[in-house]
Design an enzyme around this catalytic site. Sequence first.
Site, PDB file in Angstrom:
ATOM      1  N   HIS A   1      -6.370  -6.748  -1.090  1.00  0.00           N
ATOM      2  CA  HIS A   1      -5.316  -5.759  -0.869  1.00  0.00           C
ATOM      3  C   HIS A   1      -4.157  -6.362  -0.078  1.00  0.00           C
ATOM      4  CE1 HIS A   1      -3.844  -1.633  -0.361  1.00  0.00           C
ATOM      5  NE2 HIS A   1      -3.692  -1.858   0.923  1.00  0.00           N
TER       6      HIS A   1
ATOM      7  N   SER B   1       0.810  -1.201   0.000  1.00  0.00           N
ATOM      8  CA  SER B   1       0.000   0.000   0.000  1.00  0.00           C
ATOM      9  C   SER B   1       0.855   1.267   0.000  1.00  0.00           C
ATOM     10  CB  SER B   1      -0.955  -0.042   1.182  1.00  0.00           C
ATOM     11  OG  SER B   1      -2.087   0.731   0.919  1.00  0.00           O
TER      12      SER B   1
ATOM     13  N   ASP C   1      -8.647  -6.203  -5.077  1.00  0.00           N
ATOM     14  CA  ASP C   1      -8.449  -4.930  -4.375  1.00  0.00           C
ATOM     15  C   ASP C   1      -8.894  -3.783  -5.274  1.00  0.00           C
ATOM     16  OD1 ASP C   1      -7.523  -2.920  -2.636  1.00  0.00           O
ATOM     17  OD2 ASP C   1      -5.538  -2.940  -3.551  1.00  0.00           O
TER      18      ASP C   1
END
Length: 607
Positions: A431, A168, A369
Amino acid sequence: MLLSALSLLLSPLVSASSAADYYVRSLPGAPEGPFLKMHAGHIEVDPDTNGNLFFWHFQNRHIANRQRTVIWLNGGPGCSSMDGAFMEVGPYRLQDDHTLKYNEGRWDEFANLLFVDNPVGTGFSYANTNSYLHELDEMAAHFVIFLEKFFELFPEYANDDLYIAGESYAGQHIPYIAKAIQDRNKGITENGGTKWPLKGLLIGNGWISPADQYPSYFKFIEREGLAKPGTSLHHNINALNEVCLSKLETPGAKNKLDVGACELVLQQFLDLTTEDHQCYNMYDVRLKDEAKSCGMNWPPDLKNIEPYLQRPDVVKALNINPAKKSGWTECAGMVHMAFTAKNSIPSVHLLPGLIESGINVLLFSGDKDLICNHIGTETLIHNMDWKGGTGFETSPGVWAPRHDWSFEGEPAGIYQSARNLTYVLFYNSSHMVPFDNPRQSRDMLDRFMKVDIASIGGQPSDSRIDGEKLPQTAVGGQANSTAAEQNEKERLKQTEMHAYTKSGEAVLIIVIIGVIAWGFFIWRSRRTRRGYKGVSNNDMSDSTSVLSRFQNKHSGRDVEAGDFDEAELDQLHSPSIEREDYAVGEASDDDDHIISHPETGGNRQSS
């Protein structure tokens, strides 16, 4: 308040000063079995602001051909790497808020694993509240100071092959840290000292290039069928996307990490699709979450982590500095708000130089995601120039093929690679790829690090690219512990005894052959004493010694294994010695095919 401030000022004086002070002697709720060797605690990075970074280090379970260290970072900015430790790549997962179990896809199998709560103020890390960081280069400078002090405490790891991994918003942190390490190494080269051998970067569902990734929101929503063409939802989201695209064309917009007009695309989609107080989980669109959270309550393990890390016995076990009074939280809102990065350029601009300097980079994405989706990652790769080409171009107009990847008989994803950059797409993954696919993600890590387990053994996993079996990577066994050391000694003792037995059998065979040869020689010499004519017409009976006869024979050519008749050797085979007792190995059917190898700054500080 005064006492609290005083304790913070005095904390450097009472901080740990040796590796032993960081040793984790026990861990509440740990599963039965050999206890893992680990260290944890705070390292000061800025005495002026009481800036301290918290780390948790796990020693590798096995060493395969060389020592490696993997640093793991979560994103946010401001989200704790304990998410990675307990829900993704660490050795443990939480069964409930007080019981740990082993993670089957743990990344400490062949690498020392180092989790860091980064930047200051995140998780167990702390600093004065008015001194949280604002820019990526500040964060990277702190991290290099942390590593300097960490390797002073633990010099045995300073020469490990070093890898930095995360997900991320760590897609911004990791390249900046890598560049700072390279700059530090250049100074070391000039001034003397130990260079840190940085080998590779791994970024999962990373927020790397906002200009490429913002437009992917609408593309992903369309492709996944979350907004059907012709509906008002599709029309509204498309209109917002057009505004985003227009904004990205304004001067300087493509060098920003946060573009408000583009953030609205995701936010409005989540709002407009909320029904019965349920909205899409932006980290896994297969799931729903309660309204306004939209994924912030996910993964389900999250509900156990905070109670566990706030337990007094756990805090004590991890050597948390008493000056850290606020307790652990997953994501620190104040850190997130302070870290605006207004003067920082997106990390995508650093990646080409890092790759060209010899660092291998792996980008991986879970296909479900939304917030840092795979379409955006694929777009940034396609548009990036490095090492004389654009994207996965292998020559003008020719692109590196996408290879189908299967794991233990099931489709796992896609591999694509060119010029030191590898991309892996994980099927049916969110994710947080290692949360959904722990063993597959470990397999990916091992291949990227080129782990060679040939000398270790164990049960390999079946991992294939385009149907071709890859080199073995998985192995079982004891961790680095007292029990493991004892087992290793026992294994070596058995190996030595086995080798001794084999050598004895080999000597016995040689003696038998020698006796037979000697007897045959004596018998022939008695029969030919009257004058045998050799091939060269020399009278061999004139030779006066056994040695001279061997010398005459040796003057021809070397004796090869093929000179012996197998039938004659079989006659010498002792029935008490089985073939497997003196077999030295078997052919391997492994092939040589080797694939080398944000938590955006938006609405949520994600893991």
